[in-house]
Scaffold this motif. Structure first.
Motif, mmCIF file in Angstrom:
data_model
loop_
_atom_site.group_PDB
_atom_site.id
_atom_site.type_symbol
_atom_site.label_atom_id
_atom_site.label_comp_id
_atom_site.label_asym_id
_atom_site.label_seq_id
_atom_site.Cartn_x
_atom_site.Cartn_y
_atom_site.Cartn_z
ATOM 1 N N PRO A 257 -1.375 -38.493 -5.262
ATOM 2 C CA PRO A 257 -2.499 -38.878 -6.124
ATOM 3 C C PRO A 257 -2.096 -39.773 -7.289
ATOM 4 O O PRO A 257 -2.796 -40.745 -7.601
ATOM 5 C CB PRO A 257 -3.025 -37.523 -6.615
ATOM 6 C CG PRO A 257 -2.654 -36.565 -5.543
ATOM 7 C CD PRO A 257 -1.345 -37.042 -5.006
ATOM 8 N N LYS B 155 -1.485 -43.307 -6.033
ATOM 9 C CA LYS B 155 -2.749 -43.961 -5.690
ATOM 10 C C LYS B 155 -3.490 -44.389 -6.955
ATOM 11 O O LYS B 155 -4.037 -45.492 -7.019
ATOM 12 C CB LYS B 155 -3.633 -43.011 -4.868
ATOM 13 C CG LYS B 155 -3.145 -42.771 -3.455
ATOM 14 C CD LYS B 155 -3.996 -41.743 -2.741
ATOM 15 C CE LYS B 155 -5.418 -42.222 -2.539
ATOM 16 N NZ LYS B 155 -6.225 -41.225 -1.789
ATOM 17 N N ILE C 168 -8.712 -38.386 -6.293
ATOM 18 C CA ILE C 168 -7.585 -37.707 -6.936
ATOM 19 C C ILE C 168 -8.030 -36.881 -8.145
ATOM 20 O O ILE C 168 -7.201 -36.344 -8.874
ATOM 21 C CB ILE C 168 -6.499 -38.716 -7.362
ATOM 22 C CG1 ILE C 168 -7.010 -39.654 -8.469
ATOM 23 C CG2 ILE C 168 -6.008 -39.520 -6.158
ATOM 24 C CD1 ILE C 168 -5.942 -40.606 -9.004
ATOM 25 N N SER D 264 -9.355 -37.705 -11.076
ATOM 26 C CA SER D 264 -8.756 -38.229 -12.303
ATOM 27 C C SER D 264 -9.823 -38.772 -13.243
ATOM 28 O O SER D 264 -10.502 -39.757 -12.933
ATOM 29 C CB SER D 264 -7.756 -39.337 -11.959
ATOM 30 O OG SER D 264 -7.340 -39.999 -13.138
#
Length: 209
Positions: free
Chosen positions: A8, A11, A144, A146
């Motif tokens: 993650p 990415k 992810i 985020s």
């Protein structure tokens, strides 16, 4: 087992760096077209793209720090670096909004040339590019989980909105003719309000996190 490319953090950082590269190209293009085409809305748009570059680098740094293992001084890890980065990005948005608003008021009070028609073509390309970039980065941010990456994505959407507002303002200035030159500057002012709202809206979730 998850490879490095699928990690993650990797990415997220890759999506941020792609955004940085695109924003550098767009900021230079918009600033050049804005100056040559007498469009402050386009110059304001370039200012926001430049702020996007710095804010994206802040997100990139936050993601790197958040991914580092816990240590003696940070027994729970470095995860707070990510929402802190998101807060900094939101503050970048608010700062860009204030800067654009101040310059817009100055331009509204001063008579100037109507913007050139070719600036509309630049803006169409910018809106399409930034909307596609927003969707890509936001999807990565959701994948992810985020906050920082999703905040960075909204930076791209804000840029698309300011470009759309500039397109409307320049169109009115060109179609209206003499006396409508300031429509371009009013569009920049409207864009500043949209940017400020997005900055405020993105700051609160990061603060709570």
């Amino acid at each position: 087992m998850e490879t490095r490319e699928q990690h993650p953090a990797v990415k997220g950082r890759r999506s941020v760096l792609i955004g940085v590269a695109v924003n550098i190209v767009l900021a230079a293009s918009k600033m050049t077209a804005g100056i040559l085409g007498h469009s402050y809305a386009l110059v304001a748009d370039a200012i926001e793209s430049t702020a996007d570059v710095f804010s994206s680098l802040v997100v990139w740094g936050g993601l790197r720090i958040a991914a580092t293992p816990r240590d003696a001084t940070h027994p729970y890890g470095h995860g707070k670096a990510e929402p802190l980065a998101a807060m900094v990005v939101a503050l970048f948005l608010l700062g860009a909004a204030v800067t654009i608003a101040i310059h817009s008021f100055r331009e509204i009070r001063q008579p100037h040339h109507a913007p050139a028609a070719f600036t509309l073509l630049v803006l169409v390309a910018v809106v399409i590019t930034k909307e596609l970039l927003f969707r890509y980065v936001f999807t990565v941010g959701q994948d992810i989980a985020s906050t920082a990456v999703k905040t960075d994505a909204w930076h791209h959407r804000s840029d698309a909105l300011t470009s759309a507002a500039a397109f409307v303002g320049i169109s009115i200035a060109l179609l209206g003719g003499h006396g409508y030159e300031s429509a371009d500057d009013w569009a920049a002012l409207l864009a500043a309000a949209v940017i400020a709202y997005n900055g405020y809206r993105l700051f609160l979730p990061a603060l709570h996190e």
